[in-house]
Design a protein around this motif. Structure first.
Motif, short mmCIF file in Angstrom:
data_model
loop_
_atom_site.label_atom_id
_atom_site.label_comp_id
_atom_site.label_asym_id
_atom_site.label_seq_id
_atom_site.Cartn_x
_atom_site.Cartn_y
_atom_site.Cartn_z
N ALA A 98 -7.51 3.40 9.93
CA ALA A 98 -6.97 4.72 10.25
C ALA A 98 -8.13 5.67 10.56
N ILE A 129 -8.84 8.78 9.38
CA ILE A 129 -9.43 9.56 8.29
C ILE A 129 -9.31 8.83 6.95
N SER A 130 -8.12 8.40 6.61
CA SER A 130 -7.88 7.80 5.30
C SER A 130 -8.40 6.36 5.25
N LYS A 131 -8.16 5.73 4.11
CA LYS A 131 -8.58 4.34 3.95
C LYS A 131 -7.48 3.36 4.37
N ALA A 132 -6.42 3.85 5.00
CA ALA A 132 -5.34 2.98 5.46
C ALA A 132 -5.82 2.12 6.63
N SER A 133 -5.16 0.99 6.82
CA SER A 133 -5.49 0.12 7.95
C SER A 133 -4.28 -0.75 8.27
N VAL A 188 -0.84 4.92 8.83
CA VAL A 188 -1.43 6.26 8.81
C VAL A 188 -0.90 7.06 7.62
N LYS A 189 -1.72 7.98 7.16
CA LYS A 189 -1.30 9.02 6.22
C LYS A 189 -1.26 10.34 7.00
N ARG A 190 -0.84 11.43 6.32
CA ARG A 190 -0.67 12.69 7.03
C ARG A 190 -1.96 13.19 7.66
N GLU A 191 -3.08 12.98 6.96
CA GLU A 191 -4.35 13.44 7.52
C GLU A 191 -4.73 12.65 8.78
N ASP A 192 -4.30 11.38 8.83
CA ASP A 192 -4.55 10.57 10.02
C ASP A 192 -3.69 11.04 11.19
#
Length: 309
Positions: free
Chosen positions: A123, A125-129, A244-248
């Motif tokens: 992602a 910004i976050s650590k999501a992928s 994604v998270k909201r920041e992404d």
């Protein structure tokens, strides 16, 4: 125990007979859509695909021959590709064998491998992928002793219309003037209004888009697939996201605003990026913006010879 000799009669093979119908040479004849378990790996040995579908054809140079030896092509694909890893050393003997298998009927062979390359993408910004899929095709063209390789990759991205963005900004400016004219306001009041639903006057239209890049490969050697995909995504600036998270999602919206582009803008960016690309000698780029405003799509194409540095 007595031995038993098979009495199965030999079966006819009409492909060995001369053609009694309309004769003539054929540029290419063969098969399409053959499923093969074949591994495709990145330059750092990451598995990108484990299965391909194969189209294979050879020329029929003998105008009087009924046809080619079709089953020989199929058997060679199984022998050379099944449960193997794709490399140039895998392709070269196969391409020669395809021609040789026709016993003088053919001087040319074309093999196209279709696969979905699957890459783990982080992602913004976050650590999501998550995993993203990219359609890919490698075509090998053998003419006597000469082998050419081409690579085609399709990369999805987001495109936001510059005209729509401009009209949205104008609508917001007009609404702001109407709301706050003849008023003394501070930055905090303006910020609160812009962040409210009342401040959502208009939004620019964006659409899912595709960059289709075809490269004539150098040497020929198989390319670094991930490097090519990264180049396309970094050049355009707005690759599609996975988890994604909201920041992404906010970062993605910002990227779209920073990379407003018509199809002309997108294809020119890619033309410039691939005009000096070290793994190719020639490139062709097509972009397609699948419109959200119109019922039709916008497209642009560009091509050129790679400049060596």
């Amino acid at each position: 125990m007595s031995s038993h000799t098979s009495n199965v009669p030999s079966l006819p093979d009409i492909t060995t007979e001369k053609n009694t119908q309309l004769g003539g040479k054929i540029d290419q004849v063969g098969m399409a859509g053959i499923a093969i378990p074949l591994s495709i790996k990145s330059s750092n040995d990451q598995l990108l695909a484990s299965q391909v579908t194969v189209d294979v054809t050879v020329s029929l140079d003998d105008a009087d021959a009924k046809g080619i030896h079709m089953s020989r092509l199929y058997n060679l694909l199984q022998m050379h590709l099944s449960n193997q890893t794709l490399t140039t050393d895998t392709l070269k003997p196969l391409m020669r064998a395809l021609i040789e298998s026709q016993a003088g009927l053919s001087s040319e062979a074309i093999l196209t491998l279709h696969a979905d390359l699957v890459l783990l993408r982080p992602a913004l910004i976050s650590k999501a992928s998550g995993y993203q899929s990219y359609k890919m095709a490698i075509t090998a063209h053998q003419q006597k002793a000469h082998l050419n390789l081409t690579l085609a990759i399709s990369v999805p991205y987001s495109s936001t219309c510059p005209c729509s963005a401009s009209l949205s900004r104008k609508a917001l400016a007009d609404a702001f003037t109407q709301k706050f004219k003849d008023k003394s306001i501070d930055a905090e009041t303006v910020s609160a209004w812009l962040a409210s639903k009342e401040g959502s006057i208009a939004t620019a239209h964006a659409q899912r888009s595709f960059a289709d890049v075809t490269l004539t490969l150098r040497d020929p050697e198989l390319p670094d697939y991930t490097d090519i995909i990264d180049l396309i995504e970094n050049t355009l600036g707005t690759p599609l996201q996975t988890a994604v998270k909201r920041e992404d999602e906010q970062a993605f919206a910002k990227r779209n605003a920073e990379n407003l582009m018509f199809v002309e803008d997108a294809v020119r960016r890619l033309h410039n990026a691939f005009s000096t690309y070290y793994q190719a000698t020639y490139f062709h780029v097509k972009v397609e913006h699948q419109e959200s405003l119109h019922a039709h799509d916008a497209i642009a194409q560009s091509s050129g010879t790679v400049i060596q540095r």
